[in-house]
Design a protein around this motif. Structure first.
Motif, PDB file in Angstrom:
ATOM      1  N   GLN A   1      40.658  46.232  32.896  1.00  0.00           N
ATOM      2  CA  GLN A   1      39.814  47.121  33.696  1.00  0.00           C
ATOM      3  C   GLN A   1      39.469  46.526  35.052  1.00  0.00           C
ATOM      4  OE1 GLN A   1      38.953  50.151  32.955  1.00  0.00           O
ATOM      5  NE2 GLN A   1      39.127  50.400  30.735  1.00  0.00           N
ATOM      6  N   ASP A   2      39.216  45.217  35.088  1.00  0.00           N
ATOM      7  CA  ASP A   2      38.839  44.539  36.334  1.00  0.00           C
ATOM      8  C   ASP A   2      39.500  43.165  36.329  1.00  0.00           C
ATOM      9  OD1 ASP A   2      37.720  43.316  38.517  1.00  0.00           O
ATOM     10  OD2 ASP A   2      35.655  43.901  38.062  1.00  0.00           O
ATOM     11  N   ILE A   3      40.488  42.969  37.196  1.00  0.00           N
ATOM     12  CA  ILE A   3      41.237  41.713  37.169  1.00  0.00           C
ATOM     13  C   ILE A   3      40.358  40.519  37.514  1.00  0.00           C
ATOM     14  CG2 ILE A   3      43.440  42.847  37.682  1.00  0.00           C
ATOM     15  CD1 ILE A   3      43.140  41.909  40.581  1.00  0.00           C
ATOM     16  N   ASP A   4      39.254  40.759  38.262  1.00  0.00           N
ATOM     17  CA  ASP A   4      38.375  39.652  38.641  1.00  0.00           C
ATOM     18  C   ASP A   4      37.545  39.153  37.466  1.00  0.00           C
ATOM     19  OD1 ASP A   4      39.248  39.725  41.306  1.00  0.00           O
ATOM     20  OD2 ASP A   4      37.821  41.322  41.784  1.00  0.00           O
ATOM     21  N   LYS A   5      37.441  39.920  36.399  1.00  0.00           N
ATOM     22  CA  LYS A   5      36.628  39.540  35.248  1.00  0.00           C
ATOM     23  C   LYS A   5      37.471  39.220  34.018  1.00  0.00           C
ATOM     24  CE  LYS A   5      32.669  42.318  36.760  1.00  0.00           C
ATOM     25  NZ  LYS A   5      31.742  43.434  36.417  1.00  0.00           N
ATOM     26  N   GLU A   6      38.795  39.193  34.175  1.00  0.00           N
ATOM     27  CA  GLU A   6      39.682  38.914  33.041  1.00  0.00           C
ATOM     28  C   GLU A   6      40.232  37.492  33.171  1.00  0.00           C
ATOM     29  OE1 GLU A   6      41.408  38.506  29.909  1.00  0.00           O
ATOM     30  OE2 GLU A   6      40.520  40.512  30.113  1.00  0.00           O
ATOM     31  N   PRO A   7      39.805  36.574  32.307  1.00  0.00           N
ATOM     32  CA  PRO A   7      40.234  35.174  32.440  1.00  0.00           C
ATOM     33  C   PRO A   7      41.725  34.963  32.184  1.00  0.00           C
ATOM     34  CG  PRO A   7      38.976  35.515  30.416  1.00  0.00           C
ATOM     35  CD  PRO A   7      38.833  36.768  31.220  1.00  0.00           C
ATOM     36  N   THR A   8      42.355  35.845  31.417  1.00  0.00           N
ATOM     37  CA  THR A   8      43.785  35.654  31.131  1.00  0.00           C
ATOM     38  C   THR A   8      44.684  36.206  32.235  1.00  0.00           C
ATOM     39  OG1 THR A   8      43.935  37.744  29.912  1.00  0.00           O
ATOM     40  CG2 THR A   8      43.354  35.766  28.651  1.00  0.00           C
ATOM     41  N   PHE A   9      44.083  36.912  33.203  1.00  0.00           N
ATOM     42  CA  PHE A   9      44.892  37.455  34.295  1.00  0.00           C
ATOM     43  C   PHE A   9      45.184  36.342  35.294  1.00  0.00           C
ATOM     44  CE2 PHE A   9      45.537  39.605  38.381  1.00  0.00           C
ATOM     45  CZ  PHE A   9      46.547  40.482  38.023  1.00  0.00           C
ATOM     46  N   LEU A  10      46.456  36.024  35.505  1.00  0.00           N
ATOM     47  CA  LEU A  10      46.838  34.878  36.316  1.00  0.00           C
ATOM     48  C   LEU A  10      46.817  35.169  37.810  1.00  0.00           C
ATOM     49  CD1 LEU A  10      49.881  33.655  34.171  1.00  0.00           C
ATOM     50  CD2 LEU A  10      47.525  32.826  34.106  1.00  0.00           C
ATOM     51  N   GLY A  11      47.146  36.405  38.203  1.00  0.00           N
ATOM     52  CA  GLY A  11      47.249  36.711  39.627  1.00  0.00           C
ATOM     53  C   GLY A  11      48.299  35.862  40.307  1.00  0.00           C
ATOM     54  N   ARG A  12      49.381  35.572  39.592  1.00  0.00           N
ATOM     55  CA  ARG A  12      50.393  34.641  40.082  1.00  0.00           C
ATOM     56  C   ARG A  12      51.262  35.251  41.180  1.00  0.00           C
ATOM     57  NH1 ARG A  12      53.539  31.854  35.432  1.00  0.00           N
ATOM     58  NH2 ARG A  12      51.591  30.666  35.426  1.00  0.00           N
ATOM     59  N   ALA A  13      51.638  36.498  41.016  1.00  0.00           N
ATOM     60  CA  ALA A  13      52.565  37.102  41.976  1.00  0.00           C
ATOM     61  C   ALA A  13      51.864  37.477  43.279  1.00  0.00           C
ATOM     62  CB  ALA A  13      53.231  38.336  41.359  1.00  0.00           C
ATOM     63  N   VAL A  14      50.715  38.164  43.185  1.00  0.00           N
ATOM     64  CA  VAL A  14      50.029  38.676  44.372  1.00  0.00           C
ATOM     65  C   VAL A  14      48.664  38.016  44.502  1.00  0.00           C
ATOM     66  CG1 VAL A  14      49.283  40.732  45.609  1.00  0.00           C
ATOM     67  CG2 VAL A  14      51.185  40.883  44.002  1.00  0.00           C
ATOM     68  N   GLU A  15      48.380  37.434  45.645  1.00  0.00           N
ATOM     69  CA  GLU A  15      47.081  36.836  45.883  1.00  0.00           C
ATOM     70  C   GLU A  15      46.004  37.924  45.938  1.00  0.00           C
ATOM     71  OE1 GLU A  15      47.395  34.639  49.449  1.00  0.00           O
ATOM     72  OE2 GLU A  15      48.907  33.240  48.697  1.00  0.00           O
ATOM     73  N   ARG A  16      44.820  37.586  45.469  1.00  0.00           N
ATOM     74  CA  ARG A  16      43.730  38.568  45.413  1.00  0.00           C
ATOM     75  C   ARG A  16      43.368  39.079  46.798  1.00  0.00           C
ATOM     76  NH1 ARG A  16      41.145  42.307  45.304  1.00  0.00           N
ATOM     77  NH2 ARG A  16      39.394  42.893  43.951  1.00  0.00           N
ATOM     78  N   SER A  17      43.520  38.231  47.798  1.00  0.00           N
ATOM     79  CA  SER A  17      43.159  38.637  49.163  1.00  0.00           C
ATOM     80  C   SER A  17      44.069  39.741  49.699  1.00  0.00           C
ATOM     81  CB  SER A  17      43.211  37.428  50.102  1.00  0.00           C
ATOM     82  OG  SER A  17      44.527  36.870  50.127  1.00  0.00           O
ATOM     83  N   ARG A  18      45.255  39.899  49.090  1.00  0.00           N
ATOM     84  CA  ARG A  18      46.188  40.929  49.538  1.00  0.00           C
ATOM     85  C   ARG A  18      45.968  42.254  48.815  1.00  0.00           C
ATOM     86  NH1 ARG A  18      50.545  40.265  52.347  1.00  0.00           N
ATOM     87  NH2 ARG A  18      51.723  41.733  51.058  1.00  0.00           N
ATOM     88  N   LEU A  19      45.072  42.281  47.862  1.00  0.00           N
ATOM     89  CA  LEU A  19      44.773  43.505  47.114  1.00  0.00           C
ATOM     90  C   LEU A  19      43.569  44.212  47.735  1.00  0.00           C
ATOM     91  CD1 LEU A  19      45.215  42.162  43.472  1.00  0.00           C
ATOM     92  CD2 LEU A  19      46.816  43.534  44.795  1.00  0.00           C
ATOM     93  N   PRO A  20      43.387  45.506  47.460  1.00  0.00           N
ATOM     94  CA  PRO A  20      42.248  46.244  48.029  1.00  0.00           C
ATOM     95  C   PRO A  20      40.913  45.671  47.569  1.00  0.00           C
ATOM     96  CG  PRO A  20      43.892  47.730  47.104  1.00  0.00           C
ATOM     97  CD  PRO A  20      44.276  46.361  46.669  1.00  0.00           C
TER      98      PRO A  20
END
Length: 531
Positions: A107-126
């Motif tokens: 639901q919220d990638i910022d609150k999911e500890p297992t979400f790696l965000g490896r491909a796309v940096e968070r700063s590039r997302l809305p």
């Protein structure tokens, strides 16, 4: 909820349903175009982003070279981002989906500890809440990958609708992979039942299929002269594989890492011939907005293959002869000579000695080309190779057209009995046609004979060629010239008038070589006109 709100909700829902139906229709249309997974995968990701707002979609599959899953296809990711998308089984959200085979909704990638965000940096997302959806892709009872995407959490479109579409697309992709997997397995089974006869080591190096003595003799001659620099003339009927042999000569020699240029002399309009072969300078003619290197310059250092050289215009034969003798070319409209270093391989199905007699081909060029003549056998001279060739073409046509057609032993024997006047090219074309029009997975003698009865492939009674088109060895001596009094002075003058004073064309009109024409002018005491 007010009536106005309900109306807006209905209109919005109707819009999204239309978008969904169009997306599904387009994906199925892509599948119907040929079962090509690459095309379908990229098209589906594009449609998901543009029509439903499911952005940065990616399809993760197992790497063929490593024991890792990677982003194989994506839309909205840079090359660097896609390259970072590599996951071990069970690693992160994507790896867990592939391992467990279950859909995961973050639901919220910022609150999911297992979400790696490896491909796309968070700063590039809305900014704001971003969701991540990942759905397994299954082939039969195995999870082979995942379909995933980013989604802005707060939208006027229900999340469950996006989840449903993601499942549908993942199912379609899985079914397509399943079909491709089954097709590959069945193709391997067919090849196991009808293995290709192992070609000779010599032939295998050049892609030339067959083991007939006449064929192996031609290959041996190719290898024997591969290191030389002299011109080679490939002789034989149409469809005997002259281009393949020319490429074999190039590959067997020291120039194999240099350019190989093919020119079909019969396919170039006479008005463009000089420009194509020798190049042109800027302004040489209307439309020549920039200088262009001709085929000889482009082949410098390598090999140039002049197919159907008997069709080269007489006027350009003189220029070709000078290029072969001096190693230079002069561009159309040019003022300087350009040195070139290439090996010439020429081919013809005409009897050039007869063309020399008729004045259609220069005698000196003929002897220049005929330094190393190599005779290519017709298919009738290597009939024992037909089953091997047929299996080779059958496997190739099946693979390129995603088919799995097989021939019975009786059908293969029937093919071997046919004359094939069009040689290997005709057999290859017929086998491809056979695969495309096959009404059953296995074809017998009756089905093959029925297709051969088609007028386009009627080989029961091959058309007779005119006498001058029959092939004869180029080493055959040129017959004596016509007597010097074969043409009167009026004949010579009339030919010059009709050709606008061009002696080469005048000679051609009278069936003479330029040398014969000049000789008669001199003997009859006529002043040669300027061409």
């Amino acid at each position: 909820m007010t009536n106005e709100t309900r109306d807006v909700h209905r209109e919005t829902s109707g819009f999204w349903r239309t978008q969904e139906m169009f997306l599904i229709q387009e994906v199925t249309n892509l599948i119907g175009k040929g079962l090509y997974f690459d095309q379908v995968a990229r098209g589906a990701l594009h449609l998901m982003s543009e029509m439903l707002g499911l952005n940065r979609g990616r399809i993760v599959l197992k790497s063929q070279d490593e024991d890792v899953y990677r982003i194989a296809y994506s839309y909205g990711l840079t090359t660097a981002e896609a390259a970072r998308g590599r996951y071990q089984l069970g690693e992160g959200v994507t790896g867990s989906v592939i391992q467990a085979g279950h859909l995961v909704i973050v639901q919220d990638i910022d609150k999911e500890p297992t979400f790696l965000g490896r491909a796309v940096e968070r700063s590039r997302l809305p900014e704001g809440v971003v969701s991540f959806l990942a759905c397994p892709i299954r082939v039969e009872d195995r999870t082979v990958g995942a379909l995933a995407c980013h989604r802005i959490r707060h939208r006027d479109r229900p999340l469950q609708d996006d989840v449903r579409i993601l499942k549908i697309v993942a199912t379609l992709l899985g079914q397509l992979l399943t079909l491709n997997d089954r097709l590959d397995r069945r193709m391997r089974a067919i090849e196991a039942r009808e293995p290709l006869a192992k070609p000779s080591d010599q032939a295998a190096r050049y892609g030339i299929v067959g083991e007939a003595p006449a064929l192996l003799r031609a290959i041996a001659q190719i290898e024997q002269v591969a290191d030389a620099t002299a011109s080679v003339l490939l002789l034989g009927e149409s469809g005997t594989g002259k281009e393949l042999f020319a490429h074999a000569l190039h590959a067997a020699g020291p120039r194999k890492s240099k350019p190989f240029m093919k020119v079909n002399c019969a396919a170039i309009p006479e008005s463009l011939f000089e420009s194509e072969l020798f190049g042109h300078e800027r302004g040489a003619f209307t439309g020549a907005t920039e200088a262009r290197a001709g085929w000889f310059e482009q082949a410098s250092g390598g090999t140039i293959f002049l197919d159907e050289i008997g069709e080269m215009p007489l006027l350009l034969q003189t220029k070709l002869l000078r290029t072969l003798q001096e190693g230079v070319v002069m561009r159309l409209g040019g003022k300087r000579e350009i040195r070139v270093d290439m090996r010439l391989v020429a081919a013809t199905n005409r009897d050039l000695s007869l063309a020399v007699e008729r004045g259609d081909f220069r005698e000196d060029l003929f002897y220049r080309l005929n330094v190393i003549p190599i005779q290519l056998p017709s298919l009738s001279q290597r009939a024992a190779d037909i089953p091997q060739l047929a299996r080779h073409f059958l496997n190739r046509a099946n693979a390129s057209n995603r088919r799995e057609v097989a021939l019975t032993a009786d059908a293969m024997h029937y093919l071997s009995e046919q004359p094939w006047p069009g040689n290997v090219r005709q057999l290859s074309n017929f086998i491809e046609r056979l695969v495309l029009l096959a009404s059953a997975p296995v074809l017998g003698r009756v089905e093959v004979a029925s297709l051969l009865a088609d007028r386009a492939f009627d080989i029961a009674a091959p058309r007779q060629r005119p006498p001058e088109a029959h092939f004869a060895p180029a080493a055959m001596p040129v017959r004596p010239y016509l007597p010097v009094k074969s043409h009167t002075s009026d004949d010579l003058r009339r030919a010059l008038e009709l050709s606008g004073g061009n002696k080469a064309r005048a000679a051609q009109q009278l069936g003479l070589t330029e040398r014969q024409f000049f000789y008669r002018l001199k003997k009859l005491g006529l002043e040669p006109a300027r061409s």
